[in-house]
Motif scaffolding. Sequence first.
Motif, PDB file in Angstrom:
ATOM      1  N   ASP A 127       0.827  -1.216   0.000  1.00  0.00           N
ATOM      2  CA  ASP A 127       0.000   0.000   0.000  1.00  0.00           C
ATOM      3  C   ASP A 127       0.855   1.256   0.000  1.00  0.00           C
ATOM      4  O   ASP A 127       0.489   2.272  -0.601  1.00  0.00           O
ATOM      5  CB  ASP A 127      -0.923   0.006   1.227  1.00  0.00           C
ATOM      6  CG  ASP A 127      -2.044  -1.021   1.101  1.00  0.00           C
ATOM      7  OD1 ASP A 127      -2.338  -1.440  -0.036  1.00  0.00           O
ATOM      8  OD2 ASP A 127      -2.614  -1.415   2.139  1.00  0.00           O
ATOM      9  N   ILE A 130       1.751   2.145  -3.503  1.00  0.00           N
ATOM     10  CA  ILE A 130       0.610   2.739  -4.219  1.00  0.00           C
ATOM     11  C   ILE A 130       0.417   4.187  -3.777  1.00  0.00           C
ATOM     12  O   ILE A 130       0.201   5.087  -4.608  1.00  0.00           O
ATOM     13  CB  ILE A 130      -0.693   1.942  -3.938  1.00  0.00           C
ATOM     14  CG1 ILE A 130      -0.559   0.501  -4.429  1.00  0.00           C
ATOM     15  CG2 ILE A 130      -1.888   2.620  -4.629  1.00  0.00           C
ATOM     16  CD1 ILE A 130      -1.752  -0.370  -4.076  1.00  0.00           C
ATOM     17  N   ARG A 164      -6.342   1.190  -3.296  1.00  0.00           N
ATOM     18  CA  ARG A 164      -6.458  -0.253  -3.593  1.00  0.00           C
ATOM     19  C   ARG A 164      -7.898  -0.732  -3.399  1.00  0.00           C
ATOM     20  O   ARG A 164      -8.426  -1.477  -4.227  1.00  0.00           O
ATOM     21  CB  ARG A 164      -5.502  -1.042  -2.698  1.00  0.00           C
ATOM     22  CG  ARG A 164      -5.624  -2.556  -2.856  1.00  0.00           C
ATOM     23  CD  ARG A 164      -4.523  -3.274  -2.104  1.00  0.00           C
ATOM     24  NE  ARG A 164      -4.438  -2.857  -0.717  1.00  0.00           N
ATOM     25  CZ  ARG A 164      -5.255  -3.297   0.250  1.00  0.00           C
ATOM     26  NH1 ARG A 164      -6.247  -4.133  -0.040  1.00  0.00           N
ATOM     27  NH2 ARG A 164      -5.112  -2.872   1.494  1.00  0.00           N
ATOM     28  N   GLU A 165      -8.537  -0.287  -2.317  1.00  0.00           N
ATOM     29  CA  GLU A 165      -9.925  -0.707  -2.067  1.00  0.00           C
ATOM     30  C   GLU A 165     -10.863  -0.115  -3.125  1.00  0.00           C
ATOM     31  O   GLU A 165     -11.803  -0.769  -3.570  1.00  0.00           O
ATOM     32  CB  GLU A 165     -10.346  -0.265  -0.669  1.00  0.00           C
ATOM     33  CG  GLU A 165      -9.653  -1.068   0.437  1.00  0.00           C
ATOM     34  CD  GLU A 165      -9.938  -0.511   1.823  1.00  0.00           C
ATOM     35  OE1 GLU A 165     -10.837   0.355   1.930  1.00  0.00           O
ATOM     36  OE2 GLU A 165      -9.257  -0.924   2.777  1.00  0.00           O
ATOM     37  N   GLU A 167     -10.108   0.558  -6.197  1.00  0.00           N
ATOM     38  CA  GLU A 167      -9.850  -0.071  -7.493  1.00  0.00           C
ATOM     39  C   GLU A 167     -10.057  -1.587  -7.472  1.00  0.00           C
ATOM     40  O   GLU A 167      -9.882  -2.245  -8.497  1.00  0.00           O
ATOM     41  CB  GLU A 167      -8.407   0.201  -7.930  1.00  0.00           C
ATOM     42  CG  GLU A 167      -8.091   1.658  -8.179  1.00  0.00           C
ATOM     43  CD  GLU A 167      -6.629   1.884  -8.506  1.00  0.00           C
ATOM     44  OE1 GLU A 167      -6.315   2.882  -9.182  1.00  0.00           O
ATOM     45  OE2 GLU A 167      -5.778   1.050  -8.084  1.00  0.00           O
ATOM     46  N   GLY A 169      -8.080  -3.625  -6.152  1.00  0.00           N
ATOM     47  CA  GLY A 169      -6.760  -4.113  -6.537  1.00  0.00           C
ATOM     48  C   GLY A 169      -6.233  -5.209  -5.629  1.00  0.00           C
ATOM     49  O   GLY A 169      -6.697  -5.370  -4.492  1.00  0.00           O
ATOM     50  N   TYR A 176       1.252  -5.204  -8.758  1.00  0.00           N
ATOM     51  CA  TYR A 176      -0.091  -4.789  -8.345  1.00  0.00           C
ATOM     52  C   TYR A 176      -1.026  -4.869  -9.543  1.00  0.00           C
ATOM     53  O   TYR A 176      -0.729  -4.371 -10.636  1.00  0.00           O
ATOM     54  CB  TYR A 176      -0.027  -3.359  -7.818  1.00  0.00           C
ATOM     55  CG  TYR A 176      -1.365  -2.738  -7.465  1.00  0.00           C
ATOM     56  CD1 TYR A 176      -2.162  -3.275  -6.452  1.00  0.00           C
ATOM     57  CD2 TYR A 176      -1.824  -1.605  -8.152  1.00  0.00           C
ATOM     58  CE1 TYR A 176      -3.385  -2.694  -6.134  1.00  0.00           C
ATOM     59  CE2 TYR A 176      -3.035  -1.013  -7.827  1.00  0.00           C
ATOM     60  CZ  TYR A 176      -3.813  -1.571  -6.819  1.00  0.00           C
ATOM     61  OH  TYR A 176      -5.025  -1.002  -6.503  1.00  0.00           O
ATOM     62  N   TYR A 178      -5.146  -4.289 -10.865  1.00  0.00           N
ATOM     63  CA  TYR A 178      -6.408  -3.652 -10.491  1.00  0.00           C
ATOM     64  C   TYR A 178      -7.327  -3.558 -11.706  1.00  0.00           C
ATOM     65  O   TYR A 178      -6.888  -3.618 -12.856  1.00  0.00           O
ATOM     66  CB  TYR A 178      -6.154  -2.255  -9.904  1.00  0.00           C
ATOM     67  CG  TYR A 178      -5.525  -1.271 -10.859  1.00  0.00           C
ATOM     68  CD1 TYR A 178      -6.301  -0.343 -11.547  1.00  0.00           C
ATOM     69  CD2 TYR A 178      -4.135  -1.257 -11.058  1.00  0.00           C
ATOM     70  CE1 TYR A 178      -5.718   0.568 -12.409  1.00  0.00           C
ATOM     71  CE2 TYR A 178      -3.545  -0.357 -11.928  1.00  0.00           C
ATOM     72  CZ  TYR A 178      -4.341   0.551 -12.608  1.00  0.00           C
ATOM     73  OH  TYR A 178      -3.765   1.445 -13.476  1.00  0.00           O
TER      74      TYR A 178
END
Length: 393
Positions: A127, A130, A164-165, A167, A169, A176, A178
């Motif tokens: 994370d 990202i 991330r949540e 997308e 992903g 990564y 997604y």
Amino acid sequence: MNQSMQVWIYACKFADDPAYQGSALSLPAHQEAVRDAFQRARLKEGEPYLLERGQGWPGFIESVLDRYNHTLEELNLLAYKRAQMTEKQIEVYEGILKALPERNMKQVINGLYNLERFEFLPGIRCDNDIGEMTIDNDLDPILKDLPGDIYPLFDTEKVGAYIREKENGVFTSRGYCYRISDQWQEVYDGKQLPEQVEIHPSQFSLYLVPKGTEPEDLGGGAWLELPYDEASKIQALENLGLESFKQCRIAKVYTAAPLFEQLAWRDHGIDRWNDFARKLSSMTEKELLKYKAVAEYERCSSLEQAARLTDRLDQYAFDPVQVIYATYGRECLEQMGADLEAQAFRRFDFEGYGKELYAQTGRKLTAYGAVSKEPGLEEVQAEDHSMMTQGMG
């Protein structure tokens, strides 16, 4: 990334016998290769069989397949599609399998047809990565209206988790992955596969390249299925940009039966391969099965020998029912009236006894069944050897 993936096929009726070995099959495989594997596993059409995965399966696919029942046809299509993927597409597919909320073989197959709906970023492992990427490049609309001096105050890990949540992903072994589209193409309903495996529909295929092509530069070649007709010859030459087979050489030979792989690396001409393939294509399925057994019996190692054997099948006896030596040993003892349930046979070596009987009668057990020479064949082979010797002289 064209490494084949292996499976082992076992007939259920023989699976409990330790002497029975089943058959190996490299995927992706066309129907001719599948048919040969079933013959070596001693399976008839419609009979139940067991599947085991062998070498060549990527770990991320193995971990998914371990949890779901799957058919040979599903595995074959999976191997076929994977063989066509680029390195990046394989990374995307790993992400898809990890991101799917509901995973079963239906979704595993459908994932193969939804690669363009996902994106993969190599080297992004957490994370925090990202978050840093998002802040450094103003990738999220929320950040665009904020003054630059606010950025250092952000928790990059929390920003990354938020992205991330949003997308949907996931992290894979290399980066990564997604979603870039909410759409999902359902091409497989769990019953009818969306396409057939279309590779090498014949017993033999030649991969031709222009003469002078280096071994490391074989990408510009063309496959020629044997036996070829004039139309397929013209098409192969067009693909190569050549006018004649004299201008090309055989770089690879595909064979549907592993038995013939030892012939594949011999430097034979295209016409000689074609003559041999034409002989095999004219055989009935029953004759071809016997031929493969005879070729294994004779340890066929040259195209010349393989071609000669096509004209001599009537000089061999073939029993496709025999599978293991132990069964033959039992059958012979029973025919002699022996009571195999008696104490004397509790630890009897039926396997060894069957092998001994085979040796005494000149039989051999091949992957396709039992073969023996008919009387008089030895003299014919001796004459062949004599003629070859004279010819060499």
